[in-house]
Write an enzyme that holds these catalytic residues in place. Sequence first.
Site, PDB file in Angstrom:
ATOM      1  N   SER A 150       0.856  -1.182   0.000  1.00 43.96           N
ATOM      2  CA  SER A 150       0.000   0.000   0.000  1.00 43.96           C
ATOM      3  C   SER A 150       0.891   1.231   0.000  1.00 43.96           C
ATOM      4  O   SER A 150       2.031   1.177   0.477  1.00 43.96           O
ATOM      5  CB  SER A 150      -0.897   0.002   1.241  1.00 43.96           C
ATOM      6  OG  SER A 150      -1.565   1.242   1.392  1.00 43.96           O
ATOM      7  N   TYR A 163      -2.914  -0.682  10.283  1.00 41.81           N
ATOM      8  CA  TYR A 163      -2.791  -1.021   8.865  1.00 41.81           C
ATOM      9  C   TYR A 163      -1.462  -0.513   8.310  1.00 41.81           C
ATOM     10  O   TYR A 163      -0.751  -1.249   7.602  1.00 41.81           O
ATOM     11  CB  TYR A 163      -3.957  -0.416   8.086  1.00 41.81           C
ATOM     12  CG  TYR A 163      -3.939  -0.716   6.607  1.00 41.81           C
ATOM     13  CD1 TYR A 163      -4.369  -1.956   6.134  1.00 41.81           C
ATOM     14  CD2 TYR A 163      -3.493   0.218   5.686  1.00 41.81           C
ATOM     15  CE1 TYR A 163      -4.366  -2.249   4.784  1.00 41.81           C
ATOM     16  CE2 TYR A 163      -3.479  -0.066   4.329  1.00 41.81           C
ATOM     17  CZ  TYR A 163      -3.915  -1.295   3.887  1.00 41.81           C
ATOM     18  OH  TYR A 163      -3.893  -1.578   2.537  1.00 41.81           O
TER      19      TYR A 163
END
Length: 269
Positions: A150, A163
């Site tokens: 990501s 995350y």
Amino acid sequence: MFGLSWRKRWNPSGSLAIVTGASSGIGRELVALLIADGCRVIAVARRAERLAALTDQFGDRVVLLVGDVTDPRSVDEAIAIIERSGEGRLDLLVNNAGIGGIGRFDAADESRLRQIMEVNFFAPAMWCRRVIPLMRSNRDRHPVICNIGSVLGHCAVPLKSEYCASKFALHGLSDSLRTELAGDGIAVTLVSPSTTRSEFFDSLVGTDANQVSRSIGSWPPERVAQATLRAIKRRDNETILSLGGKSLVYTDRIVPALLNQILSRSVKS
């Protein structure tokens, strides 16, 4: 995109791949693209009914593996499938399965961190460790490990601390493995999307139902899958997707203090 032009390209035709998180989103789209290019795919996901639709669409070009990516028995079954095929080799592993959570770190319990780290980091690490021997013996086909990271594995933002931590960890693992495995002919490709318009936000961990995710730039899953397959075929080291994602990453690298101020204000607002 960061790559080395002298690297051999990966050819999906006649190859065997494992794709985790294959029942929806990026994973499902990537399975379709791989099969269209002549690759056979072991599709891994928890939802049996969603996986079954892949067989209806692709027949025996896809092998379904219903299981939790964090469970070692799922890896055992994947390896057993490869061994039963009589080939004993693997050309591509795509660690795509992932989960997230939104909210202040100090307002969440420890289970949110542990669950996100298990799926987003420890599971990919386990799958990598187990399949490396199958790839090492298959170096003539230029195998690839592709980890779906990501942009938040490059630049951390508030309210997604767990995350971000998991994707930073996956980024670090990918960079280290890339150098360790270079001599074995195994490429490690890190793909870092920005927000993807998928079911990801329908199953957030430890997150209030009214919590809103703020992000810059988003792509549909089919576009992310297309960019991912291009990076795999080129055996790129790393690719950062979307203009918004690149803007966030490079702003953090050039003027990190300014970006921190902006992000801090967004939490207060």
